[in-house]
Design a protein around this motif. Structure first.
Motif, PDB file in Angstrom:
ATOM      1  N   HIS A  68      -8.841  -4.707  10.874  1.00 55.83           N
ATOM      2  CA  HIS A  68      -7.793  -5.070   9.929  1.00 55.83           C
ATOM      3  C   HIS A  68      -7.117  -6.328  10.475  1.00 55.83           C
ATOM      4  CE1 HIS A  68      -4.134  -4.952   7.515  1.00 55.83           C
ATOM      5  NE2 HIS A  68      -4.782  -4.130   6.701  1.00 55.83           N
ATOM      6  N   MET A  85      -1.972   0.476   6.771  1.00 54.99           N
ATOM      7  CA  MET A  85      -2.916  -0.187   5.859  1.00 54.99           C
ATOM      8  C   MET A  85      -2.423  -0.112   4.411  1.00 54.99           C
ATOM      9  SD  MET A  85      -6.621   0.779   7.360  1.00 54.99           S
ATOM     10  CE  MET A  85      -7.317  -0.037   8.772  1.00 54.99           C
ATOM     11  N   ARG A  86      -1.827   1.013   4.053  1.00 51.23           N
ATOM     12  CA  ARG A  86      -1.248   1.133   2.713  1.00 51.23           C
ATOM     13  C   ARG A  86       0.005   0.260   2.586  1.00 51.23           C
ATOM     14  NH1 ARG A  86      -0.533   7.108   0.985  1.00 51.23           N
ATOM     15  NH2 ARG A  86       0.011   6.065  -0.962  1.00 51.23           N
ATOM     16  N   TYR A  87       0.842   0.273   3.605  1.00 52.24           N
ATOM     17  CA  TYR A  87       2.076  -0.500   3.590  1.00 52.24           C
ATOM     18  C   TYR A  87       1.787  -2.004   3.564  1.00 52.24           C
ATOM     19  CZ  TYR A  87       6.442  -2.579   5.129  1.00 52.24           C
ATOM     20  OH  TYR A  87       7.558  -3.355   5.219  1.00 52.24           O
ATOM     21  N   ALA A  88       0.739  -2.429   4.238  1.00 51.58           N
ATOM     22  CA  ALA A  88       0.406  -3.852   4.334  1.00 51.58           C
ATOM     23  C   ALA A  88       0.197  -4.483   2.965  1.00 51.58           C
ATOM     24  CB  ALA A  88      -0.827  -4.043   5.213  1.00 51.58           C
ATOM     25  N   ASP A  89      -0.223  -3.701   1.980  1.00 52.33           N
ATOM     26  CA  ASP A  89      -0.377  -4.227   0.622  1.00 52.33           C
ATOM     27  C   ASP A  89       0.965  -4.616   0.019  1.00 52.33           C
ATOM     28  OD1 ASP A  89      -3.112  -3.779   0.770  1.00 52.33           O
ATOM     29  OD2 ASP A  89      -3.000  -1.826  -0.230  1.00 52.33           O
ATOM     30  N   TYR A  90       2.032  -3.939   0.427  1.00 51.51           N
ATOM     31  CA  TYR A  90       3.371  -4.206  -0.100  1.00 51.51           C
ATOM     32  C   TYR A  90       4.125  -5.264   0.693  1.00 51.51           C
ATOM     33  CZ  TYR A  90       2.476   0.044  -2.695  1.00 51.51           C
ATOM     34  OH  TYR A  90       1.910   0.987  -3.513  1.00 51.51           O
ATOM     35  N   PRO A 100       3.025  -8.387   2.829  1.00 54.01           N
ATOM     36  CA  PRO A 100       1.954  -9.236   3.382  1.00 54.01           C
ATOM     37  C   PRO A 100       2.343  -9.992   4.650  1.00 54.01           C
ATOM     38  CG  PRO A 100       2.852 -10.197   1.376  1.00 54.01           C
ATOM     39  CD  PRO A 100       3.490  -8.844   1.539  1.00 54.01           C
TER      40      PRO A 100
END
Length: 177
Positions: A124, A102-107, A109
């Motif tokens: 998600h 979830m944190r990585y998904a921000d970086y 897309p």
């Protein structure tokens, strides 16, 4: 035993070790020297009572058309996905994997996380939970994934990383064992 993952319930494991100790003729078979040494170290079991019998690497299955609709969609659309297996087992560390993704998904897309057998719903849009994959679909998933993610707390051997490497895929793994 209440479930298939004995290591998820330490009380079951202690119970089994006590039964094992009480039977002088008992012999234990494990999948690796690491598992053997862990049992000897943690439970003072006589190493002569433990045999190592390595699990053979599965041969590549007969490749059939993809049966799982969600997997088929990801592969046909050429989505970049990280792949995780056996997510129903706490020792595979699925909760931390989900939080990290979830944190990585921000970086990234474009990235998806495909998990097999996680027993809870996940809200998600880029986490796909597949309840089951046939051997053929598993082969497709490994062949097309961006990388295998394997953040286990504990492994006796760990075949999925070897299976991913058969397809030339990188493996992101914990260094716990």
């Amino acid at each position: 035993i209440k479930n298939n993952d004995v290591l998820d319930n330490i009380y079951d494991l202690k119970f089994i070790v006590r039964l094992f100790d009480r039977n002088p003729k008992a012999q234990c078979i494990v999948v690796s020297e690491y598992t053997k040494m862990s049992l000897v170290y943690n439970y003072a079991i006589d190493p002569q009572k433990i045999d190592v019998l390595y699990t053979p690497l599965r041969s590549k299955p007969e490749i059939k058309p993809i049966e799982n609709e969600e997997l088929l969609h990801l592969i046909e659309k050429e989505k970049k996905y990280y792949f995780a297996v056996s997510c129903h087992r706490r020792s595979k560390n699925p909760e931390k994997l989900i939080r990290a993704f979830m944190r990585y998904a921000d970086y990234d897309p474009e990235a998806y996380l495909v998990m097999v057998s996680y027993p809870h719903s996940i809200n998600h849009p880029r986490i796909v939970n597949l309840s089951f994959l046939s051997d053929s679909d598993l082969a497709h998933a490994l062949a097309k994934c961006y990388a295998l993610v394997y953040p286990s707390f504990f492994e006796g051997f760990g075949l999925p990383p070897l299976e991913a490497m058969q397809y030339g895929k990188p493996v992101l793994a914990s260094n716990a064992t």
